[in-house]
Design a protein around this motif. Structure first.
Motif, PDB file in Angstrom:
ATOM      1  N   PRO A  99       0.717  -1.260   0.076  1.00 13.48           N
ATOM      2  CA  PRO A  99      -0.103  -0.057  -0.123  1.00 13.48           C
ATOM      3  C   PRO A  99       0.815   1.138   0.007  1.00 13.48           C
ATOM      4  O   PRO A  99       1.960   1.265   1.076  1.00 13.48           O
ATOM      5  CB  PRO A  99      -0.770  -0.298   1.442  1.00 13.48           C
ATOM      6  N   SER A 206       1.650  -9.393   1.313  1.00 12.38           N
ATOM      7  CA  SER A 206       0.138  -9.410   1.155  1.00 12.38           C
ATOM      8  C   SER A 206      -0.474  -8.578   2.219  1.00 12.38           C
ATOM      9  O   SER A 206       0.033  -8.115   3.334  1.00 12.38           O
ATOM     10  CB  SER A 206      -0.317 -10.767   1.409  1.00 12.38           C
ATOM     11  N   ASP A 207      -1.700  -8.254   1.950  1.00 15.42           N
ATOM     12  CA  ASP A 207      -2.432  -7.464   2.778  1.00 15.42           C
ATOM     13  C   ASP A 207      -2.909  -8.518   3.995  1.00 15.42           C
ATOM     14  O   ASP A 207      -3.432  -9.634   3.711  1.00 15.42           O
ATOM     15  CB  ASP A 207      -3.745  -6.738   2.215  1.00 15.42           C
ATOM     16  N   ILE A 212       0.451  -5.243   7.008  1.00 20.25           N
ATOM     17  CA  ILE A 212       1.428  -6.101   6.068  1.00 20.25           C
ATOM     18  C   ILE A 212       1.882  -7.198   6.417  1.00 20.25           C
ATOM     19  O   ILE A 212       2.431  -7.309   7.597  1.00 20.25           O
ATOM     20  CB  ILE A 212       2.640  -4.823   5.706  1.00 20.25           C
TER      21      ILE A 212
END
Length: 224
Positions: A99, A206-207, A212
């Motif tokens: 992000p 990855s989220d 994170i």
């Protein structure tokens, strides 16, 4: 005791730049070799400073009356030599995945040099960039990582720092951050980090519910 980074979700990731995201080694060696020659210093006098801001290196090796001129000269040399700078494996992929508002760069370059190298490399850089120009004390002091966390609006203890240099790792630990080291410029056994991998292509991101999560591409190969 080393933290299990794959079992921890982070608020943000802060990356070092040279040697972590981009390879500027040829340009750095050319600039500093010429600078050392001009100042009558043997090349080995500059060893052990990887990760330290250029001004700190100059202050360590020149007498006080020559420091200002020495800093100005190395700045000039480095700004005019940004050839052969390339993005390291996994760097752009990380910035495409993570992000935008949870990523920062904290580098020992000053601001003009950092921007010049980012542009020369083609790196897809994040919005938050902390340089040696932004802090009074550079690495190995924790200030760059503390400021990066502040600008991201997160607690530094909730951050993962990615570094390639021992002094950068010292700074990250002093800031309270978790640490991931890449073996791009320094031997693995000299990197004191929670996890050591070859380069950023060894991990994916990855989220995790707004945080994170780090994943190892090959856990057996990258295990410390």
């Amino acid at each position: 005791m080393a933290r299990d980074l794959t079992a921890t979700d982070f608020a943000a990731v802060i990356f070092d730049m040279d040697g972590t995201l981009i390879d500027s080694t040829p340009a750095v060696l050319r600039s500093w070799s010429r600078w050392a020659e001009e100042n009558g210093l043997p090349a080995e006098r500059l060893q052990g400073f990887h990760g330290v801001p250029s001004a700190g290196v100059v202050r360590a090796v020149l007498p006080a009356e020559r420091v200002d001129a020495g800093i100005a000269r190395i700045d000039e040399l480095e700004l005019t030599d940004v050839e052969d700078i390339v993005v390291l494996p996994g760097a752009n992929e990380a910035f495409r995945t993570l992000p935008h508002d949870q990523v920062a760069i904290a580098t020992s370059c000053n601001t003009p040099l950092a921007r010049a190298r980012i542009e020369a490399s083609g790196l897809e850089a994040p919005a938050v960039l902390v340089t040696a120009s932004d802090v009074v004390h550079g690495k190995p002091a924790p200030d760059p990582f503390l400021l990066a966390a502040e600008r991201l609006g997160v607690d530094p203890t909730e951050c993962l720092v990615v570094e390639d240099a021992p002094k950068g790792l010292i700074a990250a630990k002093a800031a309270g951050c978790a640490t991931l080291a890449v073996v791009t410029t320094t031997p693995r056994d000299e990197l004191d980090a929670d996890l050591v991998v070859g380069d950023l292509s060894a991990v994916t991101w990855s989220d995790a519910g707004g945080r994170i999560r780090l994943h190892l591409v090959d856990r057996a190969y990258n295990a410390r």
